[in-house]
Design a protein around this motif. Structure first.
Motif, PDB file in Angstrom:
ATOM      1  N   VAL A 159      -1.276   3.765  -3.963  1.00 11.90           N
ATOM      2  CA  VAL A 159      -2.659   4.015  -3.543  1.00 11.90           C
ATOM      3  C   VAL A 159      -2.851   5.503  -3.262  1.00 11.90           C
ATOM      4  O   VAL A 159      -3.836   6.110  -3.700  1.00 11.90           O
ATOM      5  CB  VAL A 159      -3.018   3.155  -2.311  1.00 11.90           C
ATOM      6  N   GLU A 160      -1.893   6.105  -2.551  1.00 11.14           N
ATOM      7  CA  GLU A 160      -1.983   7.536  -2.236  1.00 11.14           C
ATOM      8  C   GLU A 160      -1.985   8.402  -3.501  1.00 11.14           C
ATOM      9  O   GLU A 160      -2.678   9.409  -3.566  1.00 11.14           O
ATOM     10  CB  GLU A 160      -0.809   7.966  -1.354  1.00 11.14           C
ATOM     11  N   MET A 161      -1.209   8.000  -4.487  1.00 11.63           N
ATOM     12  CA  MET A 161      -1.083   8.783  -5.719  1.00 11.63           C
ATOM     13  C   MET A 161      -2.164   8.427  -6.741  1.00 11.63           C
ATOM     14  O   MET A 161      -2.148   8.952  -7.849  1.00 11.63           O
ATOM     15  CB  MET A 161       0.305   8.557  -6.340  1.00 11.63           C
ATOM     16  N   THR A 162      -3.077   7.537  -6.369  1.00  9.49           N
ATOM     17  CA  THR A 162      -4.152   7.024  -7.228  1.00  9.49           C
ATOM     18  C   THR A 162      -3.623   6.367  -8.502  1.00  9.49           C
ATOM     19  O   THR A 162      -4.263   6.412  -9.546  1.00  9.49           O
ATOM     20  CB  THR A 162      -5.211   8.109  -7.570  1.00  9.49           C
ATOM     21  N   TRP A 163      -2.451   5.762  -8.430  1.00  5.29           N
ATOM     22  CA  TRP A 163      -1.914   4.989  -9.546  1.00  5.29           C
ATOM     23  C   TRP A 163      -2.680   3.680  -9.682  1.00  5.29           C
ATOM     24  O   TRP A 163      -2.776   3.107 -10.754  1.00  5.29           O
ATOM     25  CB  TRP A 163      -0.434   4.706  -9.366  1.00  5.29           C
ATOM     26  N   TRP A 164      -3.158   3.158  -8.554  1.00  9.46           N
ATOM     27  CA  TRP A 164      -3.970   1.953  -8.533  1.00  9.46           C
ATOM     28  C   TRP A 164      -4.872   2.026  -7.314  1.00  9.46           C
ATOM     29  O   TRP A 164      -4.661   2.822  -6.401  1.00  9.46           O
ATOM     30  CB  TRP A 164      -3.121   0.677  -8.511  1.00  9.46           C
ATOM     31  N   ALA A 165      -5.883   1.175  -7.330  1.00 14.16           N
ATOM     32  CA  ALA A 165      -6.844   1.161  -6.222  1.00 14.16           C
ATOM     33  C   ALA A 165      -6.246   0.437  -5.027  1.00 14.16           C
ATOM     34  O   ALA A 165      -5.506  -0.534  -5.173  1.00 14.16           O
ATOM     35  CB  ALA A 165      -8.119   0.460  -6.652  1.00 14.16           C
ATOM     36  N   GLY A 166      -6.577   0.939  -3.864  1.00 14.59           N
ATOM     37  CA  GLY A 166      -6.174   0.272  -2.635  1.00 14.59           C
ATOM     38  C   GLY A 166      -7.262  -0.679  -2.192  1.00 14.59           C
ATOM     39  O   GLY A 166      -8.269  -0.860  -2.886  1.00 14.59           O
ATOM     40  N   PRO A 167      -7.074  -1.282  -1.046  1.00 19.33           N
ATOM     41  CA  PRO A 167      -8.131  -2.144  -0.508  1.00 19.33           C
ATOM     42  C   PRO A 167      -9.419  -1.332  -0.360  1.00 19.33           C
ATOM     43  O   PRO A 167      -9.389  -0.208   0.130  1.00 19.33           O
ATOM     44  CB  PRO A 167      -7.589  -2.574   0.859  1.00 19.33           C
ATOM     45  N   LEU A 206       9.390  17.079   1.819  1.00 14.48           N
ATOM     46  CA  LEU A 206      10.150  17.101   0.569  1.00 14.48           C
ATOM     47  C   LEU A 206       9.438  16.325  -0.546  1.00 14.48           C
ATOM     48  O   LEU A 206      10.066  15.644  -1.359  1.00 14.48           O
ATOM     49  CB  LEU A 206      11.567  16.553   0.772  1.00 14.48           C
ATOM     50  N   GLY A 207       8.122  16.407  -0.550  1.00  9.76           N
ATOM     51  CA  GLY A 207       7.336  15.776  -1.596  1.00  9.76           C
ATOM     52  C   GLY A 207       7.066  14.296  -1.410  1.00  9.76           C
ATOM     53  O   GLY A 207       6.435  13.681  -2.264  1.00  9.76           O
ATOM     54  N   LEU A 208       7.546  13.702  -0.326  1.00 11.50           N
ATOM     55  CA  LEU A 208       7.306  12.285  -0.055  1.00 11.50           C
ATOM     56  C   LEU A 208       6.413  12.128   1.163  1.00 11.50           C
ATOM     57  O   LEU A 208       6.632  12.783   2.192  1.00 11.50           O
ATOM     58  CB  LEU A 208       8.616  11.530   0.187  1.00 11.50           C
ATOM     59  N   SER A 209       5.445  11.233   1.055  1.00 11.01           N
ATOM     60  CA  SER A 209       4.596  10.911   2.205  1.00 11.01           C
ATOM     61  C   SER A 209       5.372  10.003   3.159  1.00 11.01           C
ATOM     62  O   SER A 209       6.485   9.565   2.862  1.00 11.01           O
ATOM     63  CB  SER A 209       3.337  10.188   1.720  1.00 11.01           C
TER      64      SER A 209
END
Length: 157
Positions: free
Chosen positions: A82-90, A128-131
């Motif tokens: 969801v954060e990376m906009t790979w797919w929609a979140g709720p 380090l690039g991770l949320s």
């Protein structure tokens, strides 16, 4: 190392992740709905570790701990997507309010006023690039492996 000790370490890992999440929250990083959802499997894993410690029934309970850590990793991976906009979140925590063309002004205002303040599709902190969700995914997957090793070692003393 015994399965019982590994179960305790895995449960302590989940407790650490919960404490870290609460620490970030105390530091002003308000959690979104998906962040809070990711905490519940860790609560279950801590409870499983306590049950292992009290009963000594490692094999069956460690499988439950592994499942809890796996669910935490899965939820965290979903949140990363969801954060990376790979797919929609709720839609209620990713900014969507529905089809505006069919919505009355009153419905739109009601949706906007009930929308959560913290969005699920925005990264609040990363290292380090991770949320935070990314780190939870990595660490939860590691805890699932640890639970699996504990289950494999079973009831050994």
């Amino acid at each position: 190392m015994t399965g019982k000790r590994l179960s305790f370490i895995a449960g302590a890992g989940s407790a650490f992740l919960l404490i870290a999440a609460l620490g970030f929250q105390a530091a002003g990083y308000a959690p979104c709905e998906l962040c809070i959802l990711q905490r519940w499997p860790h609560v279950a894993a801590v409870a499983v570790a306590v049950l292992v410690w009290l009963t000594g029934r490692v094999r069956a309970l460690a499988v439950l701990g592994m499942a809890a850590a796996g669910v935490a990793a899965g939820l965290a991976l979903y949140h990363v997507g969801v954060e990376m906009t790979w797919w929609a979140g709720p839609s209620h925590c990713s900014g969507g309010v529905g089809d505006l063309s069919t919505m009355s002004t009153q419905d739109l205002m009601a949706r906007l006023q009930s929308a959560p303040v913290v969005r699920c599709d925005e990264i609040a902190w990363q290292f380090l690039g991770l949320s935070m969700a990314g780190w939870n995914a990595v660490l939860s997957a590691g805890l699932a492996v640890l639970w699996a090793v504990a289950a494999r070692r079973g009831e050994r003393a």
